[in-house]
Design a protein around this motif. Structure first.
Motif, PDB file in Angstrom:
ATOM      1  N   GLU A 152       0.827  -1.211   0.000  1.00 42.24           N
ATOM      2  CA  GLU A 152       0.000   0.000   0.000  1.00 42.24           C
ATOM      3  C   GLU A 152       0.862   1.263   0.000  1.00 42.24           C
ATOM      4  N   THR A 153       2.001   1.187   0.688  1.00 42.52           N
ATOM      5  CA  THR A 153       2.866   2.365   0.803  1.00 42.52           C
ATOM      6  C   THR A 153       3.595   2.691  -0.500  1.00 42.52           C
ATOM      7  N   GLU A 181      -8.473   8.511  -5.133  1.00 41.85           N
ATOM      8  CA  GLU A 181      -8.010   8.288  -3.755  1.00 41.85           C
ATOM      9  C   GLU A 181      -7.562   9.613  -3.131  1.00 41.85           C
ATOM     10  N   GLU A 185      -8.658  11.443   0.368  1.00 40.45           N
ATOM     11  CA  GLU A 185      -7.675  11.754   1.407  1.00 40.45           C
ATOM     12  C   GLU A 185      -7.760  13.213   1.836  1.00 40.45           C
ATOM     13  N   LEU A 192     -12.352   4.362   3.422  1.00 41.26           N
ATOM     14  CA  LEU A 192     -11.545   3.148   3.307  1.00 41.26           C
ATOM     15  C   LEU A 192     -11.379   2.875   1.819  1.00 41.26           C
ATOM     16  N   GLU A 261      -8.871   2.616  13.993  1.00 40.26           N
ATOM     17  CA  GLU A 261      -7.551   2.745  13.351  1.00 40.26           C
ATOM     18  C   GLU A 261      -7.489   2.128  11.944  1.00 40.26           C
ATOM     19  N   ASN A 264      -9.443   5.543   7.053  1.00 33.72           N
ATOM     20  CA  ASN A 264      -8.620   6.500   6.309  1.00 33.72           C
ATOM     21  C   ASN A 264      -7.358   5.856   5.736  1.00 33.72           C
ATOM     22  N   GLN A 265      -7.516   4.618   5.271  1.00 32.38           N
ATOM     23  CA  GLN A 265      -6.366   3.902   4.731  1.00 32.38           C
ATOM     24  C   GLN A 265      -6.768   3.079   3.514  1.00 32.38           C
ATOM     25  N   SER A 266      -5.749   2.605   2.823  1.00 29.10           N
ATOM     26  CA  SER A 266      -6.021   1.744   1.671  1.00 29.10           C
ATOM     27  C   SER A 266      -5.543   0.322   1.957  1.00 29.10           C
ATOM     28  N   TYR A 267      -6.199  -0.636   1.308  1.00 27.04           N
ATOM     29  CA  TYR A 267      -5.867  -2.047   1.504  1.00 27.04           C
ATOM     30  C   TYR A 267      -5.856  -2.790   0.174  1.00 27.04           C
ATOM     31  N   LYS A 318      -1.228  -6.487   4.808  1.00 25.32           N
ATOM     32  CA  LYS A 318      -1.869  -5.447   5.623  1.00 25.32           C
ATOM     33  C   LYS A 318      -3.352  -5.759   5.836  1.00 25.32           C
TER      34      LYS A 318
END
Ligand SMILES: *[C@@H]1O[C@H](CO)[C@@H](O)[C@H](O)[C@H]1NC(C)=O
Ligand SMILES: *[C@@H]1O[C@H](CO)[C@@H](O)[C@H](O)[C@H]1NC(C)=O
Length: 398
Positions: A152-153, A181, A185, A192, A261, A264-267, A318
């Protein structure tokens, strides 16, 4: 008496306030219809927004459910206006809703579709799930790990503007999905992002899998070697099962209530194992019990339907760690998908036609078109004939 009435009204109001509402953009096709069905197990109301084209049997599967509200709306009609504002029925409906528990966005191919949506949904959305793609990595710098799997990073656009533009030109789909995306953000909505590799499953509206399966099904009588260029014998890429997408959406929606937690992230999600095109076709062939010839010296530009990316597999660690993602076992999914398309020619004549046209346009030599069409017609009517032999004609009247 008045007292009782007030209590009743209170109860009524609070039960209305607790009505759980989801909006699904898309939802008429492949993963979308699967997702709407799974959301119906937990939501009181699912608002489905799309252009009104229904594929396979999704119309029947979804529209006959009374919890579904269908809004016909084209998100891409106008370039310079908010397309959703033009959909009066949708805007009116939104006016009567104060809480939207979940938005699932399958149809944002352009970033503007997301900013349009955020504008009309404003402060009402508790969770926005954006269906993105592993194509976002195609327009990024490249993976940082020795494994060669995209994490993801790795979705970092190149600093060098020339390189950035070059990559974006080469994969405008990936560029648009990543821009989408970026819109989320920068927003103030909890979101998500699911980055999907090539999706397989029943009711695939891209018809890629079915095209290969029909090709193999006809192979004994119509032996056309399947081209696999050199690069497709080497490059392993990821795949995801459409049912896992639907199930993940339900799971993260649940989980987000207690485990903020994950927000606000990607998978990345997908099967454990990756496949080259050659490996994928071997899997399909052996599941079908066929014996197919391949053209392993095919030109790099030969007709191929998978994969849609060039950077290899995605890392799903992840998703496993953070959202408890457990992919369906490959062999099980393979069996289910093959089974679905084995019977599909009889059930879905209009989709079959698209698949056949695909083969006629790209694969079948001109001199053999008639022969091929006859063969397909036989397959498409076989079951119908045997069915009418088994059941007396008057059954049709029931
Ligand atoms: C996610 O983003 C929203 C909107 O910016 C913010 O209100 C929320 O606190 C964030 N949640 C987490 C866990 O970072
Ligand atoms: C979703 O959660 C259920 C229940 O915990 C689990 O069995 C299933 O594997 C999950 N789905 C995915 C795709 O991880």
């Amino acid at each position: 008496m008045i007292h009782l009435l007030a209590v009743l009204i209170l109860i009524l109001e609070s039960s209305m306030a607790q009505e759980k509402t989801a909006i699904v953009f898309g939802g008429n096709g492949f993963m979308g219809s699967e997702t709407v069905l799974s959301l119906l197990t937990q939501f009181d109301k699912v608002i489905v927004v799309n252009r009104g084209n229904w594929y396979y049997d999704s119309n029947l599967r979804i529209m006959q459910r009374k919890e579904v509200i269908h809004i016909k709306c084209d998100r891409f009609k106008h370039k310079n206006e908010n397309n959703l504002l033009k959909c009066e029925k949708f805007i009116k409906l939104l006016g009567s809703i104060t809480n939207i528990d979940l938005v699932v966005d399958f149809s944002a191919y352009k970033p503007k579709a997301i900013s349009d949506a955020l504008e009309v949904l404003k402060g009402k959305v508790h969770l926005y799930i954006y269906i993105s793609s592993d194509s976002v990595y195609e327009v990024c710098e490249g993976y940082n790990t020795a494994s060669g799997l995209s994490k993801e990073t790795d979705s970092v656009r190149p600093k060098d503007m020339e390189k950035r533009r070059m990559l974006a030109r080469r994969d405008s789909y990936g560029d648009d999905k990543l821009s989408g995306e970026e819109v989320l953000e920068a927003s103030n909505v909890p979101y998500l992002i699911l980055r999907l590799p090539d999706v397989i499953g029943p009711r695939d509206t891209t018809h890629r899998w079915w095209t290969y399966q029909l090709w193999m099904q006809l192979f004994t009588e119509f032996p056309l070697a399947i081209p696999i260029p050199r690069s497709n014998q080497i490059l392993k890429t990821s795949y995801v099962y459409s049912k896992d997408v639907a199930s993940t959406i339900l799971n993260v929606t649940d989980l987000s209530r207690t485990k903020s937690e994950i927000l606000n992230q990607s998978y990345n999600i997908g099967f454990e194992e990756g496949f080259t095109l050659k490996e994928l076709l071997y899997e399909l062939e052996s599941e079908m019990g066929q014996n197919i010839d391949y053209d392993l010296n095919a030109d790099e530009n030969a007709f191929t339907l998978f994969p849609s990316v060039s950077r290899g597999m995605v890392d799903i660690t992840k998703a496993k760690d953070m959202i408890g993602f457990v992919p369906t076992k490959w062999k099980q999914a393979l069996r289910e998908v093959v089974q679905f398309y084995s019977g599909a020619a009889l059930k879905y004549p209009s989709e079959l036609k698209d698949v056949v046209d695909n083969l006629l346009d790209h694969v079948v030599p001109d001199s053999k078109r008639d022969e091929f069409s006859k063969l397909v017609n036989r397959i498409a009517s076989n079951g119908v004939e045997s069915q009418s032999q088994e059941s007396p004609a008057h059954h049709n009247e029931l």
